[in-house]
Design an enzyme around this catalytic site. Structure first.
Site, short mmCIF file in Angstrom:
data_model
loop_
_atom_site.label_atom_id
_atom_site.label_comp_id
_atom_site.label_asym_id
_atom_site.label_seq_id
_atom_site.Cartn_x
_atom_site.Cartn_y
_atom_site.Cartn_z
N GLY A 179 0.79 -1.22 0.00
CA GLY A 179 0.00 0.00 0.00
C GLY A 179 0.83 1.28 0.00
N TYR A 186 -13.46 -2.38 8.80
CA TYR A 186 -12.10 -1.84 8.95
C TYR A 186 -11.60 -2.03 10.38
CZ TYR A 186 -8.59 1.97 9.15
OH TYR A 186 -7.46 2.73 9.32
N LEU A 204 1.45 3.55 -2.05
CA LEU A 204 0.98 4.78 -2.72
C LEU A 204 -0.25 5.38 -2.04
CD1 LEU A 204 1.45 3.78 -6.48
CD2 LEU A 204 3.00 5.07 -4.99
N GLY A 205 -0.59 4.89 -0.86
CA GLY A 205 -1.71 5.47 -0.10
C GLY A 205 -1.29 6.76 0.55
#
Ligand code: VAH
Length: 314
Positions: free
Chosen positions: A1, A134, A3-4
């Site tokens: 992840g 989540y 590029l989050g």
């Protein structure tokens, strides 16, 4: 992840300390050109175990920072995908760490608590019955990491992040995202429509503090750690309080409130404040940004970004 919201900035900070070639950024998406120029980038799919194993073995990886996840609001709209990425993806990463003796950092969140948790403040150890996929997936990550640490000695480390406020990377699908958008709106249209009630208080942190906490925690000697998962805090504010602080710089900022049921319900189930006394005691955590410093830095950074892009600044 990678590029989050968090990966690129963390890679930049790590590269300054450990050298550009020793930090490999990865994501399932193609990065913008400037990320390629920053240092090594590789394609990685958290659901493709063979791909991950090749990357780890061929590059002699020692630490893995796992930022792949669907955040709170977007997870509620994509339950099956959130369960796959946040839980199956996590298990791939845990198995990879065990198989290759990796040290592992996995973020958790204020979203790992629920309405039956103590909310003001929320301590490290208390009941956790989150009401989002989540949050459920992050509690699972915390418990699995702690289990594998005690059973197999896995060096699993986890920080529960507050809402992270960043100028250069847009958050994606969270409940705390208003705290980023309000700055962009203040410097463009002068009007922000907030999807939370004006008095919704949430723990928040400047992205620089988040990165520094992560690195300092990863560097902390094992002997200092009494927990595997820690809360970290910097401030807690409401939409009206951050708007008031922005108005000290931009008096014309207008905020209207149009609560979004899903995100308001999520926010109302989260802690109002974090107790991070264990992080401060065990490994010396101390934030550098309060609300005033955060607002000053965010406005200056976004103003510069808009000016460089030839965009008007209100
Ligand atoms: C979210 N920004 O809102 C994320 C974060 C603390 C909240 O996990 O879902």
């Amino acid at each position: 992840g990678g590029l989050g919201q968090l990966g690129v900035g963390l890679a930049e900070m790590l590269r300054k300390q450990y050298g550009k070639e020793n930090i490999i950024l990865s994501d399932i998406r193609r990065p913008p050109a400037e990320v390629y120029n920053m240092g090594p980038f590789v394609y990685a799919d958290v659901l493709d175990y063979k791909n991950l194993r090749e990357l780890v073995v061929n590059n002699r990886i020692t630490w893995l920072v796992h930022y792949s996840a669907l955040l709170s609001a977007i997870g509620e709209a994509n339950l099956a995908l959130a369960r796959t990425i946040n839980i199956t993806g996590l298990h791939n990463v845990l198995d990879l760490a065990l198989e290759n003796c990796l040290r592992l950092f996995v973020p958790s969140t204020i979203g790992a608590f629920g309405p039956s948790s103590p909310r003001d403040p929320a301590p490290d150890l208390c009941i956790q019955r989150p009401r989002t996929i989540y949050g459920v997936s992050k509690v699972h990550a915390e418990l699995m990491g702690e289990y594998l640490h005690h059973k197999y000695g896995l060096d699993f480390r986890c920080l529960r992040y507050p809402g992270v406020v960043s100028a250069h990377t847009k958050p994606g699908g969270g409940t705390t995202d208003y705290a980023v958008q309000i700055f962009h709106d203040a410097l463009s249209t002068g009007h922000h429509e907030c999807y939370l009630r004006s008095n919704t208080r949430l723990p928040m942190m400047h992205i620089s503090d988040c990165h520094r906490a992560t690195i300092e925690f990863m560097q902390a000697p094992e002997s200092q750690l009494s927990l595997r998962t820690y809360n970290i805090a910097a401030m807690s504010f409401t939409p009206e309080e951050v708007a008031e602080e922005i108005r000290k710089h931009l008096p014309h900022l207008r905020v209207t409130y149009n609560p979004d049921t899903i995100r308001q319900t999520i926010a109302d189930s989260w802690p109002v404040r974090f107790d991070d006394s264990n992080a401060r005691q065990d490994w010396g955590w101390k934030p550098a940004y309060g609300l005033s410093e955060l607002v000053t830095d965010m406005l200056a950074s976004i103003r510069e970004k808009r000016t460089n892009a030839g965009l008007p600044v209100s």
